[in-house]
Motif scaffolding. Structure first.
Motif, PDB file in Angstrom:
ATOM      1  N   UNK A   1      -0.024  -7.123   2.459  1.00  0.00           N
ATOM      2  CA  UNK A   1       1.272  -7.589   1.943  1.00  0.00           C
ATOM      3  C   UNK A   1       2.159  -6.429   1.524  1.00  0.00           C
ATOM      4  N   UNK A   2       1.545  -5.365   1.018  1.00  0.00           N
ATOM      5  CA  UNK A   2       2.310  -4.209   0.537  1.00  0.00           C
ATOM      6  C   UNK A   2       3.159  -3.623   1.661  1.00  0.00           C
ATOM      7  N   UNK A   3       2.611  -3.512   2.882  1.00  0.00           N
ATOM      8  CA  UNK A   3       3.391  -2.926   3.978  1.00  0.00           C
ATOM      9  C   UNK A   3       4.591  -3.801   4.338  1.00  0.00           C
ATOM     10  N   UNK A   4       4.458  -5.103   4.155  1.00  0.00           N
ATOM     11  CA  UNK A   4       5.596  -6.004   4.383  1.00  0.00           C
ATOM     12  C   UNK A   4       6.659  -5.756   3.317  1.00  0.00           C
ATOM     13  N   UNK A   5       6.229  -5.690   2.069  1.00  0.00           N
ATOM     14  CA  UNK A   5       7.171  -5.454   0.970  1.00  0.00           C
ATOM     15  C   UNK A   5       7.792  -4.067   1.058  1.00  0.00           C
TER      16      UNK A   5
ATOM     17  N   UNK B   1       1.207   5.076  -6.440  1.00  0.00           N
ATOM     18  CA  UNK B   1       0.348   4.541  -7.497  1.00  0.00           C
ATOM     19  C   UNK B   1      -0.637   3.513  -6.933  1.00  0.00           C
ATOM     20  N   UNK B   2      -0.172   2.679  -6.024  1.00  0.00           N
ATOM     21  CA  UNK B   2      -1.035   1.684  -5.389  1.00  0.00           C
ATOM     22  C   UNK B   2      -2.150   2.374  -4.591  1.00  0.00           C
ATOM     23  N   UNK B   3      -1.776   3.359  -3.802  1.00  0.00           N
ATOM     24  CA  UNK B   3      -2.768   4.065  -2.982  1.00  0.00           C
ATOM     25  C   UNK B   3      -3.774   4.808  -3.843  1.00  0.00           C
ATOM     26  N   UNK B   4      -3.302   5.422  -4.915  1.00  0.00           N
ATOM     27  CA  UNK B   4      -4.202   6.123  -5.825  1.00  0.00           C
ATOM     28  C   UNK B   4      -5.207   5.139  -6.440  1.00  0.00           C
ATOM     29  N   UNK B   5      -4.739   3.952  -6.787  1.00  0.00           N
ATOM     30  CA  UNK B   5      -5.620   2.938  -7.349  1.00  0.00           C
ATOM     31  C   UNK B   5      -6.647   2.460  -6.321  1.00  0.00           C
ATOM     32  N   UNK B   6      -6.213   2.251  -5.094  1.00  0.00           N
ATOM     33  CA  UNK B   6      -7.145   1.823  -4.039  1.00  0.00           C
ATOM     34  C   UNK B   6      -8.254   2.843  -3.855  1.00  0.00           C
TER      35      UNK B   6
ATOM     36  N   UNK C   1      11.152  -3.476  -1.105  1.00  0.00           N
ATOM     37  CA  UNK C   1      10.761  -3.924  -2.446  1.00  0.00           C
ATOM     38  C   UNK C   1       9.800  -2.956  -3.130  1.00  0.00           C
ATOM     39  N   UNK C   2       9.039  -2.236  -2.352  1.00  0.00           N
ATOM     40  CA  UNK C   2       8.092  -1.248  -2.879  1.00  0.00           C
ATOM     41  C   UNK C   2       8.700   0.132  -2.679  1.00  0.00           C
TER      42      UNK C   2
ATOM     43  N   UNK D   1       1.429  -5.754 -12.767  1.00  0.00           N
ATOM     44  CA  UNK D   1       2.724  -6.127 -13.331  1.00  0.00           C
ATOM     45  C   UNK D   1       3.861  -5.384 -12.629  1.00  0.00           C
ATOM     46  N   UNK D   2       3.662  -4.107 -12.345  1.00  0.00           N
ATOM     47  CA  UNK D   2       4.681  -3.329 -11.623  1.00  0.00           C
ATOM     48  C   UNK D   2       4.930  -3.920 -10.233  1.00  0.00           C
ATOM     49  N   UNK D   3       3.879  -4.320  -9.559  1.00  0.00           N
ATOM     50  CA  UNK D   3       4.022  -4.916  -8.220  1.00  0.00           C
ATOM     51  C   UNK D   3       4.762  -6.239  -8.313  1.00  0.00           C
ATOM     52  N   UNK D   4       4.390  -7.058  -9.281  1.00  0.00           N
ATOM     53  CA  UNK D   4       5.086  -8.343  -9.465  1.00  0.00           C
ATOM     54  C   UNK D   4       6.566  -8.137  -9.760  1.00  0.00           C
TER      55      UNK D   4
END
Length: 145
Positions: free
Chosen positions: A103-107, A120-125, A112-113, A137-140
């Protein structure tokens, strides 16, 4: 001791893209392939992209947003990002990357991203078992508000 980072070239990226199109539909071909060449070259520059996560972020971003291919750029950004993780020994998080990033790649394509949130998302993954509540919360906020 620095870990060696492995890269792939544009020819390989095109083969992967063609495989994606053959197996999931869409148009073959490319129209901004020079932008992909540039991105694949630039992620090798440690002055601009000093960490693996920054290199991965730019790879995913460039394939997604620069539209090097006629079709399938979001799918290609996902698969090429997963491949970059795999060839660099991040096997443990490839499945999570694919699941979380679908979904992130769509956003990302929709604007939107942002760059910093993508990093930050990639670091978390790569480094965490699951997204923290603050990252969720940041993603939402980015996607829905």
């Amino acid at each position: 001791m620095e870990l060696q980072i492995f890269y792939f070239d544009t020819r390989h990226a095109i083969k992967v893209h063609d495989w994606i199109i053959d197996n999931s539909g869409g148009l073959h071909g490319y129209h901004e392939i020079g932008l992909l060449d540039s991105a694949l070259e630039h992620i090798q520059n440690d002055m601009y992209y000093p960490t693996f996560q920054e290199k991965l972020k730019h790879l995913v971003y460039a394939v997604n947003k620069f539209h090097p291919f006629s079709d399938g750029n979001k799918r290609s950004s996902l698969v090429l990002g997963a491949y970059f993780l795999k060839i660099n020994g991040y096997d443990y998080c490839v499945r999570k990357f694919v699941q979380e990033m679908e979904e992130i790649v769509v956003w990302l394509a929709e604007g939107k991203i942002r760059d910093d949130l993508l990093l930050e998302i990639l670091d978390s993954i790569i480094n965490e078992d699951e997204f923290s509540d603050s990252l969720k919360l940041k993603i939402i906020e980015a996607v829905w508000l």
